[in-house]
Design a protein around this motif. Structure first.
Motif, mmCIF file in Angstrom:
data_model
loop_
_atom_site.group_PDB
_atom_site.id
_atom_site.type_symbol
_atom_site.label_atom_id
_atom_site.label_comp_id
_atom_site.label_asym_id
_atom_site.label_seq_id
_atom_site.Cartn_x
_atom_site.Cartn_y
_atom_site.Cartn_z
ATOM 1 N N ASN A 15 -8.201 -10.206 5.821
ATOM 2 C CA ASN A 15 -8.064 -9.363 4.339
ATOM 3 C C ASN A 15 -9.743 -8.635 4.562
ATOM 4 N N GLN A 17 -11.889 -8.443 6.467
ATOM 5 C CA GLN A 17 -12.362 -8.059 7.854
ATOM 6 C C GLN A 17 -10.873 -6.116 7.479
ATOM 7 N N LEU A 18 -10.533 -6.286 7.012
ATOM 8 C CA LEU A 18 -9.744 -4.922 7.280
ATOM 9 C C LEU A 18 -10.334 -4.212 6.297
ATOM 10 N N ILE A 19 -10.403 -4.254 5.091
ATOM 11 C CA ILE A 19 -10.871 -3.623 4.130
ATOM 12 C C ILE A 19 -12.151 -2.694 5.033
ATOM 13 N N ASN A 21 -13.305 -2.623 7.705
ATOM 14 C CA ASN A 21 -12.833 -1.399 9.154
ATOM 15 C C ASN A 21 -12.246 -0.624 8.541
ATOM 16 N N ASN A 22 -11.580 -0.631 7.549
ATOM 17 C CA ASN A 22 -10.914 0.616 7.000
ATOM 18 C C ASN A 22 -11.869 1.787 5.996
ATOM 19 N N ALA A 23 -12.855 0.548 5.132
ATOM 20 C CA ALA A 23 -13.739 1.546 4.275
ATOM 21 C C ALA A 23 -15.432 2.090 5.627
ATOM 22 N N LYS A 25 -14.186 3.535 8.799
ATOM 23 C CA LYS A 25 -13.284 4.107 8.764
ATOM 24 C C LYS A 25 -13.517 5.790 7.854
ATOM 25 N N VAL A 26 -13.033 5.528 6.503
ATOM 26 C CA VAL A 26 -13.534 6.573 5.934
ATOM 27 C C VAL A 26 -14.602 6.963 6.077
ATOM 28 N N TYR A 27 -15.849 6.753 5.666
ATOM 29 C CA TYR A 27 -16.991 6.554 6.120
ATOM 30 C C TYR A 27 -17.591 7.888 7.328
ATOM 31 N N LYS A 29 -15.511 9.468 8.979
ATOM 32 C CA LYS A 29 -14.641 10.574 9.132
ATOM 33 C C LYS A 29 -15.303 11.426 7.508
ATOM 34 N N LYS A 102 -16.529 -3.312 14.845
ATOM 35 C CA LYS A 102 -15.677 -3.356 14.896
ATOM 36 C C LYS A 102 -14.700 -3.853 16.374
#
Length: 103
Positions: A15, A17-19, A21-23, A25-27, A29, A102
């Motif tokens: 969980n 790791q998922l959070i 990785n998503n952060a 990606k957002v950064y 982007k 990643k």
């Protein structure tokens, strides 16, 4: 009679790791910059204790050409933050690496 069901739930570390990785990606982007491509990320990857992370980050702070009081301000929040993040990382089973690549 036991009523046990097989429920698959993600572990805390996956969980986290998922959070994380998503952060990232957002950064990327928003800024068009990949944090994991930064040279500091690879240096942090080799740190296996809070003291090593802090030593590396203190070098970075001193390189900012700030006044001694400015460096002290960084240290006041940097030290406890790194220690808390490291404890969280160990608790979630990710203690071998503070910065994850990643996958």
């Amino acid at each position: 009679m036991s009523n046990s069901r097989n429920i698959t739930t993600p572990s805390s570390s996956s969980n986290f790791q998922l959070i994380f990785n998503n952060a990232l990606k957002v950064y990327e982007k928003r800024t068009k910059k990949d944090l994991l491509a930064h040279p500091l990320a690879s240096e942090l990857q080799n740190c296996n204790s809070p003291s090593k992370v802090l030593a590396l980050l203190h070098q970075q702070v001193q390189g900012l050409d700030q006044s001694p009081s400015g460096a002290d301000r960084w240290t006041k929040w940097l030290d406890p933050t790194v220690n808390v993040l490291y404890m969280l990382s160990e608790t979630l089973g990710e203690g071998t690496s503070l910065v994850s690549r990643k996958t």
